[in-house]
Write a protein that holds these residues in place. Structure first.
Motif, PDB file in Angstrom:
ATOM      1  N   GLY A 268      13.111  -1.802  -5.957  1.00 29.29           N
ATOM      2  CA  GLY A 268      14.185  -2.180  -5.229  1.00 29.29           C
ATOM      3  C   GLY A 268      13.971  -2.936  -4.084  1.00 29.29           C
ATOM      4  O   GLY A 268      12.835  -3.105  -3.447  1.00 29.29           O
ATOM      5  N   ASP A 269      14.754  -4.039  -3.464  1.00 30.82           N
ATOM      6  CA  ASP A 269      14.561  -4.784  -2.245  1.00 30.82           C
ATOM      7  C   ASP A 269      13.169  -5.706  -2.353  1.00 30.82           C
ATOM      8  O   ASP A 269      12.601  -5.995  -1.242  1.00 30.82           O
ATOM      9  N   GLY A 270      13.232  -5.927  -3.492  1.00 31.85           N
ATOM     10  CA  GLY A 270      11.623  -6.847  -3.676  1.00 31.85           C
ATOM     11  C   GLY A 270      10.460  -6.225  -3.575  1.00 31.85           C
ATOM     12  O   GLY A 270       9.525  -6.892  -3.423  1.00 31.85           O
ATOM     13  N   ILE A 271      10.493  -4.919  -3.632  1.00 29.57           N
ATOM     14  CA  ILE A 271       9.261  -4.288  -3.565  1.00 29.57           C
ATOM     15  C   ILE A 271       8.630  -4.328  -5.058  1.00 29.57           C
ATOM     16  O   ILE A 271       9.309  -3.976  -6.082  1.00 29.57           O
ATOM     17  N   ARG A 272       7.260  -4.670  -4.993  1.00 31.40           N
ATOM     18  CA  ARG A 272       6.693  -5.120  -6.328  1.00 31.40           C
ATOM     19  C   ARG A 272       5.896  -3.890  -6.697  1.00 31.40           C
ATOM     20  O   ARG A 272       5.291  -3.622  -7.750  1.00 31.40           O
ATOM     21  N   SER A 273       5.730  -2.730  -6.107  1.00 33.00           N
ATOM     22  CA  SER A 273       4.847  -1.641  -6.442  1.00 33.00           C
ATOM     23  C   SER A 273       4.975  -0.439  -5.549  1.00 33.00           C
ATOM     24  O   SER A 273       5.487  -0.586  -4.418  1.00 33.00           O
ATOM     25  N   CYS A 274       4.642   0.872  -5.945  1.00 36.79           N
ATOM     26  CA  CYS A 274       4.745   1.819  -5.059  1.00 36.79           C
ATOM     27  C   CYS A 274       3.918   1.599  -3.750  1.00 36.79           C
ATOM     28  O   CYS A 274       4.078   2.313  -2.763  1.00 36.79           O
ATOM     29  N   ALA A 275       2.601   1.216  -3.989  1.00 35.32           N
ATOM     30  CA  ALA A 275       1.733   0.917  -3.210  1.00 35.32           C
ATOM     31  C   ALA A 275       2.334  -0.165  -2.152  1.00 35.32           C
ATOM     32  O   ALA A 275       2.060  -0.014  -0.699  1.00 35.32           O
ATOM     33  N   HIS A 276       2.822  -1.128  -2.539  1.00 36.36           N
ATOM     34  CA  HIS A 276       3.700  -1.860  -1.717  1.00 36.36           C
ATOM     35  C   HIS A 276       4.703  -1.232  -0.932  1.00 36.36           C
ATOM     36  O   HIS A 276       4.795  -1.748   0.452  1.00 36.36           O
ATOM     37  N   TRP A 277       5.543  -0.575  -1.587  1.00 39.00           N
ATOM     38  CA  TRP A 277       6.343   0.345  -0.741  1.00 39.00           C
ATOM     39  C   TRP A 277       5.972   1.124   0.342  1.00 39.00           C
ATOM     40  O   TRP A 277       6.360   1.394   1.576  1.00 39.00           O
TER      41      TRP A 277
ATOM     42  N   LEU B  84      -2.332  -2.143   2.473  1.00 36.31           N
ATOM     43  CA  LEU B  84      -2.175  -2.071   1.074  1.00 36.31           C
ATOM     44  C   LEU B  84      -3.423  -1.612   0.505  1.00 36.31           C
ATOM     45  O   LEU B  84      -3.138  -0.577  -0.460  1.00 36.31           O
ATOM     46  N   ARG B  85      -4.536  -1.687   0.946  1.00 34.22           N
ATOM     47  CA  ARG B  85      -5.570  -0.921   0.536  1.00 34.22           C
ATOM     48  C   ARG B  85      -5.701   0.581   0.638  1.00 34.22           C
ATOM     49  O   ARG B  85      -5.977   1.211  -0.146  1.00 34.22           O
ATOM     50  N   THR B  86      -5.276   1.008   1.747  1.00 36.15           N
ATOM     51  CA  THR B  86      -5.039   2.337   2.160  1.00 36.15           C
ATOM     52  C   THR B  86      -4.216   2.958   1.220  1.00 36.15           C
ATOM     53  O   THR B  86      -4.315   4.104   0.641  1.00 36.15           O
ATOM     54  N   ALA B  87      -3.108   2.406   0.950  1.00 36.33           N
ATOM     55  CA  ALA B  87      -1.680   2.685   0.234  1.00 36.33           C
ATOM     56  C   ALA B  87      -2.367   2.881  -1.291  1.00 36.33           C
ATOM     57  O   ALA B  87      -2.028   3.849  -1.957  1.00 36.33           O
ATOM     58  N   THR B  88      -3.014   1.994  -1.631  1.00 35.42           N
ATOM     59  CA  THR B  88      -3.297   1.899  -3.049  1.00 35.42           C
ATOM     60  C   THR B  88      -4.033   3.263  -3.310  1.00 35.42           C
ATOM     61  O   THR B  88      -3.999   3.954  -4.406  1.00 35.42           O
ATOM     62  N   GLU B  89      -5.218   3.390  -2.214  1.00 38.97           N
ATOM     63  CA  GLU B  89      -6.258   4.635  -2.490  1.00 38.97           C
ATOM     64  C   GLU B  89      -5.204   5.930  -2.354  1.00 38.97           C
ATOM     65  O   GLU B  89      -5.692   6.977  -3.076  1.00 38.97           O
TER      66      GLU B  89
ATOM     67  N   ALA C 277       3.348  11.174  -5.483  1.00 42.02           N
ATOM     68  CA  ALA C 277       3.460  11.118  -6.916  1.00 42.02           C
ATOM     69  C   ALA C 277       4.485  11.251  -7.886  1.00 42.02           C
ATOM     70  O   ALA C 277       4.846  10.545  -8.549  1.00 42.02           O
ATOM     71  N   GLU C 278       5.320  12.266  -7.210  1.00 45.02           N
ATOM     72  CA  GLU C 278       6.715  12.342  -7.788  1.00 45.02           C
ATOM     73  C   GLU C 278       7.598  11.265  -7.578  1.00 45.02           C
ATOM     74  O   GLU C 278       8.489  10.764  -8.230  1.00 45.02           O
ATOM     75  N   PHE C 279       7.357  10.610  -6.338  1.00 43.16           N
ATOM     76  CA  PHE C 279       8.421   9.472  -5.982  1.00 43.16           C
ATOM     77  C   PHE C 279       7.940   8.242  -6.745  1.00 43.16           C
ATOM     78  O   PHE C 279       8.906   7.531  -7.330  1.00 43.16           O
ATOM     79  N   ASP C 280       6.663   8.297  -7.041  1.00 37.22           N
ATOM     80  CA  ASP C 280       6.280   7.080  -7.968  1.00 37.22           C
ATOM     81  C   ASP C 280       6.857   7.258  -9.507  1.00 37.22           C
ATOM     82  O   ASP C 280       7.122   6.252  -9.937  1.00 37.22           O
TER      83      ASP C 280
END
Length: 456
Positions: A39-48, A57-62, A29-32
């Motif tokens: 950076g590096d073409g990352i579109r979201s924190c879940a993508h990173w 991606l589903r687990t990361a989003t959750e 949460a702090e990192f987000d």
């Protein structure tokens, strides 16, 4: 080690994992909030998180949703950090407490504003709701928490919200079979079940209790393997659903799928002899032969000597045949490292057409719209090497095609918790439940007590 020692270490480690999971989510949460993932073409924190931590991606989003929700749940976070409640319980609780502001507070505001569908319901304040849910998590199992959460959501969800949330999704499983997931309103769901059951042969049991599906259907399928009897009933239901799909104008209209009416598209690779469904997995050659009898067959030829897909500079846009070839070569997805998008892809000219680049397969690569814009507008580069496509940053440093390996050890995890003075034992994570049957009504009354309607 003895069985009792094995059990103690197993349960103790489960508590340490829960505490570490809480710490992980707090840091996430702090990192987000800091935008550390940019950076590096990352579109979201879940993508990173999917790219660097190896999650789907589903687990990361959750995980990200739960991490944000914990910021507003201090008591639950404290118990979670001490290894007293599991991630499964916390994940369920956050479904009714929201991420930014508590859902219960929103419901209370709706009632105060006179929402007709909620006028009979009063809602406990967020602190009381959190305390009740924490007591439930400490005293009951994850199944108990899920039961209460589902009951709360059913009680305060207005009918129009159910209709808006209707959906039908599908994906192809590892073995090539299609997995469907539908969300329907209660009445439409009952009608569908009734229609399917009416077509199931009489030898099969007519009705079975339907348990709510968890978040991960694949995990449920692997954890709860059905027996032979359940397999037969499920297969009959699948046949009944296909009967509904293939039937037109009622049962009296006769056969529906006439010769040549099927809309299945089969891609045949002339070089390798393989076949696959449009937007789906590979299929056996015998299946392809059967489908092509009644389906539109789109033949994809990859033989560069006899069937060139090279157009040079005679045209700027890639042809459908070239797009099909790129889909096979690039795996039907964006080639940018870490990107999982498979829809709305663009055929990007590596050497731009305006700068003399030909519209040839060797000069084209599939990228999603986000990374296509990134390449053109932000100075990212792409070139072909002996190992495949290589992407680089504006300063020409290469972006790794594979995320760095993760490292960690059980000893460092326990040492970290020891320094934090956590006393995690074999009983820390075990709930105070003695086997009695769960009665959710008192808990629901504490969370959503009934409001007495005043006389007009």
């Amino acid at each position: 080690m003895s069985t009792s020692v094995l059990e103690s270490e197993l349960l103790g480690l489960a508590g340490h994992i829960a505490a570490a999971e809480c710490r992980f989510l707090q840091l996430l949460a702090e990192f987000d909030e800091r935008g550390g993932w940019c950076g590096d073409g990352i579109r979201s924190c879940a993508h990173w998180l999917s790219w660097r931590a190896g999650m789907s991606l589903r687990t990361a989003t959750e995980h990200l949703r739960v991490a944000r929700a914990l910021q507003h749940l201090p008591r639950i976070t404290e118990a979670f950090a001490a290894g007293r409640i599991s991630y499964s319980k916390v994940r369920a609780i956050t479904r009714i407490t929201g991420s930014d502001t508590a859902t219960l507070t929103r419901i209370a505001a709706d009632i105060a504003a006179g929402e007709p569908q909620l006028r009979h319901t009063a809602v406990a304040d967020p602190e009381t709701a959190e305390r009740v849910l924490l007591n439930l998590a400490l005293s009951g199992t994850a199944s108990h928490v899920e039961t209460v959460v589902r009951a709360v959501r059913r009680r305060h969800t207005p009918p129009e919200d159910l209709a808006v949330r209707r959906s039908l999704t599908w994906h192809w499983d590892e073995d090539g079979s299609l997995i469907l997931r539908a969300r329907l309103t209660p009445e439409d769901g009952a009608a569908l079940i009734s229609a399917i059951e009416s077509l199931v042969p009489a030898s099969a049991p007519a009705h079975h209790p339907v348990s709510p599906a968890p978040d991960d259907l694949d995990q449920q399928a692997r954890e709860h393997e059905p027996g032979p009897a359940a397999d037969r009933v499920a297969a009959r239901r699948a046949d009944a659903l296909l009967t509904l799909v293939n039937r037109e104008g009622g049962e009296e209209s006769g056969p529906v799928v006439e010769r040549g009416q099927a809309q299945v598209i089969v891609h045949l690779d002339a070089t390798t002899g393989t076949a696959r469904l449009e937007g789906g997995p590979e299929i056996p050659a015998t299946t392809a032969q059967r489908l092509t009898c009644d389906a539109r067959a789109q033949v994809l030829l990859n033989d560069r000597k006899g069937n060139r897909l090279y157009l040079g500079r005679s045209r700027r846009l890639a042809t459908p045949a070239q797009i099909a070839a790129l889909t096979v070569r690039d795996g039907a997805g964006c080639r940018f490292p870490g990107c999982t998008h498979t829809h709305y892809l663009h055929a990007h000219h590596v050497q731009h057409w305006l700068h003399g680049g030909p519209t040839d397969v060797d000069n084209l690569v599939l990228v999603c719209s986000f990374h296509h814009r990134l390449i053109h507008d932000h100075g990212y580069h792409i070139r072909w090497t002996s190992d495949g496509w290589e992407f680089s940053r504006p300063d020409n440093t290469a972006i790794p095609a594979v995320a760095p390996m993760l490292t960690g050890s059980r000893e460092s995890l326990i040492e970290m918790h020891t320094r934090a003075r956590l006393r995690i034992t074999r009983t820390t994570l075990t709930p105070d439940w003695y086997g009695e049957r769960l009665d959710p009504q008192p808990i629901l009354d504490a969370l959503l007590p009934r409001r007495i309607r005043t006389a007009a």
